[in-house]
Design an enzyme around this catalytic site. Structure first.
Site, PDB file in Angstrom:
ATOM      1  N   ASP A 191      -8.746  -3.827  -6.655  1.00 48.60           N
ATOM      2  CA  ASP A 191      -8.360  -3.247  -5.369  1.00 48.60           C
ATOM      3  C   ASP A 191      -8.938  -1.839  -5.265  1.00 48.60           C
ATOM      4  O   ASP A 191      -8.733  -1.008  -6.156  1.00 48.60           O
ATOM      5  CB  ASP A 191      -6.833  -3.215  -5.281  1.00 48.60           C
ATOM      6  CG  ASP A 191      -6.307  -2.744  -3.934  1.00 48.60           C
ATOM      7  OD1 ASP A 191      -7.100  -2.257  -3.105  1.00 48.60           O
ATOM      8  OD2 ASP A 191      -5.086  -2.859  -3.723  1.00 48.60           O
ATOM      9  N   HIS A 222      -6.712  -6.142  -0.838  1.00 49.84           N
ATOM     10  CA  HIS A 222      -5.651  -5.151  -0.726  1.00 49.84           C
ATOM     11  C   HIS A 222      -4.459  -5.786  -0.026  1.00 49.84           C
ATOM     12  O   HIS A 222      -4.493  -6.052   1.172  1.00 49.84           O
ATOM     13  CB  HIS A 222      -6.172  -3.965   0.078  1.00 49.84           C
ATOM     14  CG  HIS A 222      -5.224  -2.820   0.161  1.00 49.84           C
ATOM     15  ND1 HIS A 222      -4.709  -2.182  -0.949  1.00 49.84           N
ATOM     16  CD2 HIS A 222      -4.681  -2.176   1.239  1.00 49.84           C
ATOM     17  CE1 HIS A 222      -3.910  -1.201  -0.566  1.00 49.84           C
ATOM     18  NE2 HIS A 222      -3.876  -1.185   0.750  1.00 49.84           N
ATOM     19  N   SER A 238       0.833  -1.196   0.000  1.00 50.26           N
ATOM     20  CA  SER A 238       0.000   0.000   0.000  1.00 50.26           C
ATOM     21  C   SER A 238       0.873   1.253   0.000  1.00 50.26           C
ATOM     22  O   SER A 238       1.686   1.438  -0.903  1.00 50.26           O
ATOM     23  CB  SER A 238      -0.956  -0.057   1.197  1.00 50.26           C
ATOM     24  OG  SER A 238      -1.964   0.909   1.086  1.00 50.26           O
TER      25      SER A 238
END
Length: 554
Positions: free
Chosen positions: A456, A485, A233
């Protein structure tokens, strides 16, 4: 296609011009002093090393997990000035081949992990090596986690007293009134003032450029000439910044669920893209619930499931469940299902039970816990500081109001809550950075492995394509028609095979490769919560995966 139509509508909003003068003055442009300071700090760290010992009690550390600290300059332009301390955890390589007990696996160095956020701690990460999907990697690498600057014990940031962080129940209107908007503007201003008041002049040094420099100091302290790194991320963004600043220091780099690194997207436009993507993922979840109407009785179409959800919102607005769960808490707990589909069964079951008169499952999932307030407040403070410091943001409320009002017409699920989460950046007291133009030329960087799920929501797939384009020689592996994710080391064996081949042998496929999606979750609701994910729950719910879920309660 639904997604293409939605993203086209959102994309038309993103031509908005940012206000000319960001709060706190003109964007800061680092000079030559910072690179020199980073080199000085890295040399000192290599000489000092990391002295590992017992871990903090709250980690419940098993035998073999050791913890230490690394000192880094608060301001890299002044490496002899104030130092801050980052906490580090490590599990030594096991050297054990899980498929051949007689084979001793040679060590390949340290593998450093960052879980993103900004604001999440990677301290529990080394425990991932006990899980089957990670045992081969754990045999070859020392697994290293750390808490980035501002997080947990690493010179922690705070913007409000944690005792006052959780407010519940709260509202979450998809089309807020002017009065509600004025209330949230006042709260955003107060929050920004609190960040400035509690951190003072230190606040501006919590940014992605310094996170990347800290990573290089950690590399040196571990005795590594070149870094092996997994970032998830937000960790993909400052990992890419690291690759741009220190390309010759990279050995292997995995960017899992890639953020769009385009300087024009950081961070205001990226958040608009994210809100659009969450609408699509929310539709995926509702369609899954509808396919299992025999279990949940929430409706046999996505539209009927939406009506059931809206009914629950209305009831909670009138009377909070357990006195603590209102529409804001409902939205927040369902937002987590947009990140991870293994949460779908528990969320659907809780909604179903609530509409049938049983509030307990929803209260267990959604009610704020006083025990987690300090951790949540710290994560929120770091998230806000890094994103606000990294780039210019609109300072005119009219820009925010126009963009989010338009977007909410096609993407109502997350748009306004995302706006409130980030609105303190409009009133930020610290000087901003100018985002790094992330890019590398041919041959400057070893191949980088980028992992992305096609649907995502937290990091829109277009960001992975842009990351792939900007890092010359990088390789993109896509999990098709899936939206979890953070996919490395998860349930998809195809993805994990690419991850193992890269980290263990340095092998990559062509410029792009694809995997079929992992199976959807089964509708049976787990008792007492949701199943864990290997990078989210290595330590009894301590978050070591991805960004803190958006939806600040105060």
């Amino acid at each position: 296609m639904r997604a293409a139509a939605l993203y086209s509508a959102a994309g038309s909003l993103l031509v908005t011009t940012l206000a000319a003068a960001p709060a706190g003055g003109a964007p800061g442009v680092p000079g030559a002093a910072e690179p020199r300071g980073a080199a000085v700090a890295a040399a000192r760290a290599r000489a000092a090393g990391v002295h590992f010992g017992a871990c903090p009690a709250e980690l419940n550390a098993p035998a073999g997990l050791r913890c230490g600290t690394v000192s880094v300059p608060l301001d890299y332009a002044h490496p002899d000035g104030k130092q801050i301390t980052l906490t580090v955890s490590r599990m030594r390589a096991t050297h054990k081949d899980p498929h051949n007990s007689k084979r001793k696996v040679p060590r390949q160095g340290a593998l450093v992990y960052n879980p993103g956020g900004p604001g999440a701690s990677g301290m529990p990460f080394p425990l991932i090596g006990t899980l089957p999907a990670w045992k081969r990697i754990a045999a070859a690498y020392d697994l290293v986690g750390y808490a980035p600057r501002g997080v947990d014990r690493s010179a922690p940031l705070s913007c409000v007293d944690p005792k006052h962080f959780f407010r519940a129940p709260t509202q979450s209107p998809t089309h807020p009134s002017e009065q509600y908007k004025r209330q949230r503007i006042a709260e955003a201003k107060a929050y920004a003032r609190g960040c400035g008041r509690r951190s003072g002049s230190k606040l501006r040094f919590y940014n992605s450029l310094n996170n990347a420099r800290d990573l290089d100091v950690l590399r040196a302290a571990l005795g590594e000439d070149r870094l092996s790194f997994v970032g998830a991320s937000y960790g993909t963004y400052f990992g890419a910044v690291y690759a741009t600043l220190f390309p010759s220091h990279v050995r292997r780099m995995v960017l899992d669920s890639a953020v769009n690194p385009d300087p024009e997207k950081v961070w205001y436009r990226n958040n608009l893209d994210q809100s659009a993507a969450f609408e699509d993922r929310w539709a995926d979840f509702r369609e899954w619930i509808a396919r299992h109407d025999d279990v949940y009785r929430l409706g046999n179409t996505a539209a009927k499931v939406q009506r059931s959800y809206d009914t629950a919102r209305g009831r909670l607005a009138a009377k909070a469940a357990g006195g603590k769960v209102g529409p804001g808490q409902l939205q927040n707990v369902f937002l987590t299902a947009g990140y991870y589909d293994d949460y779908w069964p528990s969320r659907a079951a809780a909604l179903s039970a609530y509409l049938k008169g049983d509030t307990n499952p929803l209260v267990r999932l959604a009610a704020p816990s006083p025990e987690t307030a300090a951790e949540a407040e710290n994560g929120s403070a770091v998230y806000t500081a890094v994103e606000c410091n990294d780039a210019a943001w609109p300072t005119d409320w009219k820009v925010w109001d126009r963009d989010n009002t338009r977007l909410a017409r096609v993407a109502p699920f997350e748009t306004w809550d995302n706006a409130w989460m980030n609105l303190p950046c409009a009133y930020w007291p610290a000087r901003r950075q100018r985002p790094v133009d992330v890019r590398t030329g041919p041959g400057e960087l070893p191949p980088v492995l980028i992992l992305a799920a096609e649907r995502d929501a937290a990091t829109w797939y277009a960001g992975a394509l842009e990351m792939n384009r900007r890092l010359a020689g990088s390789v993109l592996v896509t999990e098709r028609d899936a939206g979890t994710h953070g996919i490395g080391g998860g349930p998809n064996r195809c993805v994990n095979a690419y991850l193992d081949a890269y980290l263990l042998e340095g092998r990559v496929p062509g410029r792009r490769a694809a995997c079929a999606p992992h199976p959807e979750p089964k509708p049976e609701a787990p008792a007492g919560g949701a199943p864990g994910h290997p990078l989210r729950d290595p330590l009894k719910g301590k978050s070591a995966q991805a960004s803190p879920v958006k939806g600040r309660s105060a």
